[in-house]
Design an enzyme around this catalytic site. Structure first.
Site, short mmCIF file in Angstrom:
data_model
loop_
_atom_site.label_atom_id
_atom_site.label_comp_id
_atom_site.label_asym_id
_atom_site.label_seq_id
_atom_site.Cartn_x
_atom_site.Cartn_y
_atom_site.Cartn_z
N TRP A 19 43.14 42.25 31.81
CA TRP A 19 41.95 41.29 31.38
C TRP A 19 41.84 40.17 32.56
O TRP A 19 41.67 38.80 32.05
CB TRP A 19 42.02 40.79 29.87
N HIS A 20 42.02 40.64 33.54
CA HIS A 20 41.80 39.47 34.74
C HIS A 20 40.68 39.74 35.57
O HIS A 20 40.62 39.64 36.86
CB HIS A 20 43.07 39.57 35.73
N GLN A 21 39.47 39.82 34.99
CA GLN A 21 38.36 40.27 35.74
C GLN A 21 38.02 38.86 36.77
O GLN A 21 38.23 37.63 36.52
CB GLN A 21 36.93 40.22 34.85
#
Length: 539
Positions: free
Chosen positions: A462-464
């Site tokens: 979840w590191h967009q």
């Protein structure tokens, strides 16, 4: 806090309650920093808009409850389009929604990025102030580090409490030991010297203070809430930019269901994250002209890089079963490992994050999860695959289409095989024998079987990021001072400006981006320094 957050300030100055000097959109890990630092001046009227709600809930404050936020009202709950590299699966792409943004629902790991990350930023921007030596100065300002003193690399007295767990669980300590037995250097800290080297293993640094999560909003904005020149509005969805010619002079928003328009005398800052920042840009007329014309949107500025260059950390869960149940410390992530898939690289490209409980694999992987165990996510710290964002329509209610394009590049598949192999080598070390009964996933497989496991089990950290990148070429969206090309009065400060994703978790680099943006804005508008949060600001 809610009463203060809803209070419209500055009426005594004789100005409309919708008029501000600065508007910051998004109260996450960058926007919270920008708003608080600008409000320190005491004279500048600052508005901070947040689409989500408050952060006063045990699911936020209790570190152990972070998984309960996934899929809740605190999660935007994005889902990627089907990806061929993932066997046609659609990736869940969680992103924080509420005060603190991702820093209110994440695993609380403080990872500052590798030296080469920041030097790459500087090279792309053509500005050494983004380089590692300069960024060390920011980290010294930011941190209140509670470990062994390191005056060159670490800060004390800053707003951000950073500490390692007082008593890491045995499984975390064993991971570090096992990494050492595999020939991987062991460090006292995963930041500092380790992130100037080939990598290593260490007990993680966390944003847990007194047994509770400390979000970036709590570190920066909460101490400022009583200041009359700072207004924080929750349940305020930014729907578009307001222009006077080619200058942004404010934003339109829906606040608690009612349309509102806010005016910015000086500047507007988008800190909405790597999905909503490019969405607002495109729906406001800033993006690739073909994409805008397809949805009937008038072009203010043709910037083909908006929504392109999408990057994320992809990971593959390797799980082991315990002999007997073990404890879980903090948020369950107390150890990390960074290493190279190829010794010729100048920085780590493998990110291994340990969770002290068994994480179920996606259903498509067909893998049973042990009742008691632990999972190591074998991750790609520097993926080569690039995705993009597209509009589905011109309205704020039209969802953005995320095409992660994960594992589309052969280099990523090769690095994934190396990451899983390393994970299994460390996880099957004899050091774990007193705790672990055996490997549950992926288990021995031939190369074809392992690639199948990788494609069907891949998830994200979840590191967009990187969808409105800083740079100087035709795909760049912002310059070295985070100003949007061809538009006045608008800057971007969030993970979307990264030219490439950093080696580790993105929260700490986002705080640096917020600090850098605030410095640039203060300098441009002659705002004075103040001592309201941690150390005084220095430009």
């Amino acid at each position: 806090m809610e009463q203060i957050a809803q209070k419209m300030t500055g009426a005594s100055a004789g100005r409309d309650a919708h008029d501000f000097d600065f508007i910051v959109c998004g109260a996450g890990s960058s926007g919270s920093v920008v708003a608080a630092r600008l409000a320190q001046d005491g004279q500048a009227r600052v508005l901070l808009l947040e689409a989500g709600g408050d952060d006063v809930d045990s699911r936020v404050t209790d570190p152990a409850q972070w998984p309960l936020n996934l899929g809740s009202e605190r999660d935007w709950g994005f889902v990627g389009q089907p990806a061929p590299g993932l066997a046609g699966r659609r990736l869940p792409l969680s992103m924080g929604k509420g005060l603190g943004g991702g820093s209110s629902i994440n695993v609380m790991v403080w990872a500052r990025g590798h030296k080469e990350d920041w030097n790459h930023f500087a090279a792309e921007a053509g500005d050494e102030r983004w380089g590692y030596e300069s960024v060390l100065g920011y980290y010294r300002r930011i941190e209140d580090w509670r470990g062994a003193p390191d005056p060159v690399r670490r800060g004390s007295g800053g707003p951000v409490h950073v500490a390692q767990p007082d008593a890491p669980q045995p499984i975390a300590q064993t991971l570090v030991t096992a990494a050492g037995l595999a020939g991987i250097p062991v460090f006292d800290s995963p930041n500092g010297e380790m992130m100037e080297s080939d990598g290593g293993a260490a007990i993680a640094e966390l944003r847990i203070n007194g047994g509770q999560r400390e979000s970036v909003f709590r570190s920066y904005v909460a101490p400022m809430l009583a200041h009359p020149n700072l207004t924080v509005l929750t349940d305020a969805l930014v729907t578009g930019l307001v222009f006077a010619g080619r200058k942004v002079v404010g934003v339109d928003a829906v606040v608690r269901g009612e349309p509102r328009r806010f005016h910015a005398r000086c500047e507007t800052v988008l800190s909405l994250g790597a999905v909503h920042t490019p969405k607002v840009l495109m729906q406001s007329g800033i993006g690739h002209r073909d994409e805008l014309h397809a949805h009937g949107i008038s072009v203010i500025q043709h910037l083909p890089g908006v929504g392109q260059n999408h990057q994320d950390h992809i990971a593959f869960g390797c799980t082991w079963a315990y002999h007997a149940p073990q404890g879980v410390g903090g948020g369950g992530c107390e150890a990390a490992l960074y290493w190279k898939s190829d010794s010729r690289l100048n920085h780590p490209d493998i990110l291994q994050c340990q969770l002290e409980f068994p994480v179920p694999a996606p259903a498509e992987a067909g893998i049973a999860t042990p009742e008691h165990g632990w999972t190591m996510f074998a991750g790609l710290a520097q993926p080569k695959s690039r995705g993009r964002l597209r509009l589905s329509g011109p309205d704020a209610r039209d969802p953005v289409l995320i095409e992660p394009n994960s594992l589309s590049e052969p280099e990523d598949v090769a690095a994934a095989l190396a990451a899983v192999e390393l994970c299994r080598e460390v996880g099957n070390s004899a050091a774990f024998a007193p705790l672990v009964r055996g490997e549950a996933a992926p288990g021995p497989r031939d190369k074809s079987g392992m690639i199948d496991f990788i494609r069907k089990s891949a998830v994200t950290y979840w590191h967009q990021s990187c969808t409105a990148m800083m740079g100087r070429d035709s795909m760049a969206v912002v310059d070295n001072e985070l100003r949007v090309y061809g538009v006045e009065g608008l800057r971007i400060a969030d993970a979307s400006i990264m030219p490439r994703i950093p080696v580790g978790n993105t929260m700490a680099p986002c705080v640096v981006i917020g600090e850098r943006a605030a410095d640039l804005i203060r300098l441009a508008h002659g705002l004075s320094s103040a001592h309201g949060i941690g150390n005084p600001v220095r430009v």
